[in-house]
Design an enzyme around this catalytic site. Structure first.
Site, PDB file in Angstrom:
ATOM      1  N   ASP A  67       0.821  -1.141  -0.022  1.00  0.00           N
ATOM      2  CA  ASP A  67       0.071  -0.044  -0.025  1.00  0.00           C
ATOM      3  C   ASP A  67       0.893   1.401  -0.179  1.00  0.00           C
ATOM      4  O   ASP A  67       1.617   1.508   0.950  1.00  0.00           O
ATOM      5  CB  ASP A  67      -0.997  -0.130   1.202  1.00  0.00           C
ATOM      6  CG  ASP A  67      -1.800   1.105   1.298  1.00  0.00           C
ATOM      7  OD1 ASP A  67      -1.582   1.843   0.585  1.00  0.00           O
ATOM      8  OD2 ASP A  67      -2.658   1.161   2.131  1.00  0.00           O
ATOM      9  N   SER A 146      -1.440  14.366 -14.127  1.00  0.00           N
ATOM     10  CA  SER A 146      -2.587  14.581 -14.706  1.00  0.00           C
ATOM     11  C   SER A 146      -2.791  15.819 -15.452  1.00  0.00           C
ATOM     12  O   SER A 146      -1.940  16.933 -14.861  1.00  0.00           O
ATOM     13  CB  SER A 146      -3.680  14.256 -13.835  1.00  0.00           C
ATOM     14  OG  SER A 146      -5.049  14.552 -14.420  1.00  0.00           O
ATOM     15  N   TYR A 159      -8.604  15.954  -6.018  1.00  0.00           N
ATOM     16  CA  TYR A 159      -7.697  15.232  -7.157  1.00  0.00           C
ATOM     17  C   TYR A 159      -6.899  16.291  -7.714  1.00  0.00           C
ATOM     18  O   TYR A 159      -5.581  15.978  -7.548  1.00  0.00           O
ATOM     19  CB  TYR A 159      -8.896  14.529  -7.900  1.00  0.00           C
ATOM     20  CG  TYR A 159      -7.776  13.870  -9.034  1.00  0.00           C
ATOM     21  CD1 TYR A 159      -7.430  12.644  -8.931  1.00  0.00           C
ATOM     22  CD2 TYR A 159      -8.046  14.209 -10.392  1.00  0.00           C
ATOM     23  CE1 TYR A 159      -6.499  12.021  -9.963  1.00  0.00           C
ATOM     24  CE2 TYR A 159      -7.155  13.497 -11.418  1.00  0.00           C
ATOM     25  CZ  TYR A 159      -6.561  12.580 -11.205  1.00  0.00           C
ATOM     26  OH  TYR A 159      -5.767  11.727 -12.012  1.00  0.00           O
ATOM     27  N   LYS A 163      -2.773  16.301  -7.508  1.00  0.00           N
ATOM     28  CA  LYS A 163      -1.855  16.262  -8.773  1.00  0.00           C
ATOM     29  C   LYS A 163      -1.090  17.721  -9.089  1.00  0.00           C
ATOM     30  O   LYS A 163       0.243  17.455  -9.476  1.00  0.00           O
ATOM     31  CB  LYS A 163      -2.809  16.329 -10.116  1.00  0.00           C
ATOM     32  CG  LYS A 163      -3.365  14.630  -9.969  1.00  0.00           C
ATOM     33  CD  LYS A 163      -2.366  13.583 -10.108  1.00  0.00           C
ATOM     34  CE  LYS A 163      -3.184  12.310 -10.004  1.00  0.00           C
ATOM     35  NZ  LYS A 163      -2.327  11.256  -9.850  1.00  0.00           N
TER      36      LYS A 163
END
Length: 263
Positions: A67, A146, A159, A163
């Protein structure tokens, strides 16, 4: 690169049980790398390991459970790789998750989860792979960013924030690691047809007032090249970042989205 890696190149890919990670693992194997396939889902990781061994003709492949949000797991991943294969030439921090929420609705638990995987996991990868590469005399660390690292997206604020953080980490690490012969770059995909986008399509649809598949189609319609991205499209660019052709490139987070985001 160290002397050993001239004859046996070893790559680790995190979050490699499906989607972009799986595509990268297969491409690096095709390029001749021994590939360590990491994921929390060990059964799926072992499937990818077997696929590589059966199809690529690579030196070796190995699945390792771990993980990335747990620092000890990331360091253990690198240690197991070195024990098995002697070095780590390329480390791809691909593991990550997305979330869809208006900013007003983001909970502390959601924020902690996405940052622990996307950002903390990237930091731990830089630390663990960087320490090993220092000993070797060089290496390449490749982070997953991204298009949301270049332009924040509505309903994807958490998110996007992770990024943007990865883009900053990539720039900072590139400067710190350069004296050790380590390059650090990132890839910034767009609309990739994977399980993650199945999730995004489902969650975005009510806000966009479209049926299932409608959100995905709306984003794809904005791509200049006229189609969605594939994991293989991303993997082809990662292949370049992992190769000696990119030796003079570091600190960059490069958009590969078919023509959506221009920066």
């Amino acid at each position: 690169m160290n002397e050993m890696s001239e004859t046996k190149r070893v790559a680790i890919v995190t979050g490699a049980e499906s989607g972009i990670g799986r595509g990268i693992a297969h491409r690096l194997a095709k390029d001749g790398f021994t590939v360590v396939v990491n994921d929390v889902n060990i059964d799926k990781a072992k499937e990818v390991e077997q696929e590589i061994l059966q199809t690529s003709g690579t030196h070796m492949a190995m699945a390792v459970q771990g993980d990335v949000s747990k620092r000890e797991d990331v360091f253990s991943l690198v240690e197991q790789t070195v024990k098995a294969f002697g070095c780590v030439d390329v480390y791809v921090s691909n593991a990550g998750i997305a979330q869809v929420n208006p900013i007003f609705d983001i909970t502390p638990e959601e924020l902690e989860k996405i940052f622990s995987i996307n950002v903390f996991g990237t930091v731990y990868g830089l630390q663990a792979a960087g320490e090993q590469m220092k000993k070797q005399g060089g290496g390449k660390i490749i982070n997953a960013a991204s298009i949301a690292a270049h332009k924040g997206a509505s309903l994807l604020s958490a998110y996007s924030a992770t990024k943007f953080a990865i883009r900053g980490l990539t720039q900072s690490a590139a400067q710190e690691f350069a004296p050790y012969g380590i390059t650090v770059n990132a890839y910034c995909p767009g609309i990739v047809g994977t399980d993650m986008w199945d999730y995004l399509d489902e969650k975005l649809a009510p806000y966009m007032k479209v049926d299932k598949g409608g959100a995905f189609k709306a984003f794809v319609d904005g791509i200049a090249l006229g189609r969605s991205e594939t994991p293989e499209d991303v993997a082809s660019f990662v292949s370049y970042l992992a190769s000696s052709d990119s030796d003079y490139m570091t600190g960059q987070s490069v958009i590969i989205d078919g023509g959506m985001t221009y920066s």
